[in-house]
Design a protein around this motif. Structure first.
Motif, mmCIF file in Angstrom:
data_model
loop_
_atom_site.group_PDB
_atom_site.id
_atom_site.type_symbol
_atom_site.label_atom_id
_atom_site.label_comp_id
_atom_site.label_asym_id
_atom_site.label_seq_id
_atom_site.Cartn_x
_atom_site.Cartn_y
_atom_site.Cartn_z
ATOM 1 N N UNK A 1 0.826 -1.208 0.000
ATOM 2 C CA UNK A 1 0.000 0.000 0.000
ATOM 3 C C UNK A 1 0.858 1.256 0.000
ATOM 4 N N UNK A 2 1.916 1.259 0.793
ATOM 5 C CA UNK A 2 2.766 2.444 0.888
ATOM 6 C C UNK A 2 3.448 2.744 -0.443
ATOM 7 N N UNK A 3 3.975 1.707 -1.096
ATOM 8 C CA UNK A 3 4.673 1.934 -2.365
ATOM 9 C C UNK A 3 3.688 2.311 -3.461
ATOM 10 N N UNK A 4 2.541 1.623 -3.500
ATOM 11 C CA UNK A 4 1.553 1.945 -4.540
ATOM 12 C C UNK A 4 1.080 3.387 -4.397
ATOM 13 N N UNK A 5 0.777 3.801 -3.161
ATOM 14 C CA UNK A 5 0.278 5.163 -2.958
ATOM 15 C C UNK A 5 1.383 6.196 -3.149
#
Length: 283
Positions: free
Chosen positions: A190-194
């Protein structure tokens, strides 16, 4: 875009609870199956309530033989919770999903998801108690089937067991049977995608690829410093690929960009690998 799928309007969530329809009616298996699949697509965790008919640990163990929801993005805590019912004026049994979400959030304040995994009991706040007692041998058997046990207090005599997901041996990776490992993986994705959505607003070229790779590597390095990968070195903890091996960065059309990442699995020199393709319509 209604009911569960109204969450498509939410940019981000990481825990999903679906309370029972009434005091006498549990959430149906069809709803739980759809919710678990939706959580997997949104990289979130579904908190599943034990059926109300599981009044004892023995009944839970028998019921798990017929339990069909085995999913690495779902978690269950047993038993249900006794709390004072202000409407009826006495103690009643309640589904624990809301309390479990609260316990996970409370635990995250002292033991961040990105930190080293620990054995952490599910301890209720004062005024609440489990609806039945679970002996140590039953607790271990439930854990082997992917079900965690709620407790009213700590005990030095208990054997530490890491919280489990409902993967129960059916997950694609054995690591996802551990709740801490699965939550860390979802947090990373989630952190990398966002954090890399900005690349869809640029025309892919080498500078963009290098900047995105440097951003993701810096994120992994902070996780490494926080102890997320144990005693592994940086080289053993993760890898990031954004170069010509996955992107033709000088000729690709706008929005066609890929990031390949991998981070350490439980066994050394093994990695969980993912390809992330940011786009304006959703990564």
């Amino acid at each position: 875009q209604t009911g569960l799928f109204a969450l498509s309007k939410a940019d981000y969530f990481n825990l999903l609870c679906i309370p029972p329809l009434s005091r006498e009616q549990d959430v149906g298996p069809g709803v739980l199956l759809v919710a678990a699949r939706y959580c997997k697509s949104r990289r979130a965790l579904l908190v599943v309530d034990p059926p109300s008919e599981w009044l004892t640990a023995d009944e839970a163990l028998r019921g798990l033989k017929r339990w069909d929801l085995a999913n690495e993005n779902a978690v269950m805590y047993f038993p249900r919770i006794l709390a004072h019912d202000k409407l009826r004026g006495h103690f009643e049994s309640f589904a624990p999903c809301g309390a479990v979400a609260g316990m996970l959030a409370r635990s995250d304040e002292t033991n961040p998801v990105a930190g080293p995994a620990r054995v952490d009991d599910a301890i209720l706040r004062i005024g609440f108690r489990p609806s039945c007692l679970v002996t140590e041998d039953k607790r271990m058997r439930l854990a082997s089937l992917g079900v965690n046990t709620i407790r009213a207090g700590r005990s030095a005599a208990r054997i530490g067991v890491q919280p489990r997901t409902l993967a129960a041996g059916s997950a694609g990776a054995a690591d996802w049977q551990c709740l801490a490992s699965r939550r860390l993986a979802l947090f990373i994705l989630n952190s990398i995608e966002r954090g890399t959505r900005w690349v869809v607003l640029t025309r892919p070229h080498r500078d963009v690829a290098e900047q995105a790779a440097a951003q993701v590597r810096a994120f992994f390095e902070r996780l490494h410093d926080a102890g997320a990968f144990g005693t592994r070195t940086l080289e053993e903890s993760f890898f990031v690929i954004c170069d010509h091996r996955v992107n033709s960065v000088d000729s690709a059309p706008a929005g066609d960009f890929q990031i390949v990442i991998g981070f350490a699995a439980a066994r050394r020199r093994e990695y969980h690998s993912f390809r992330i393709t940011p786009s304006t319509s959703g990564s």
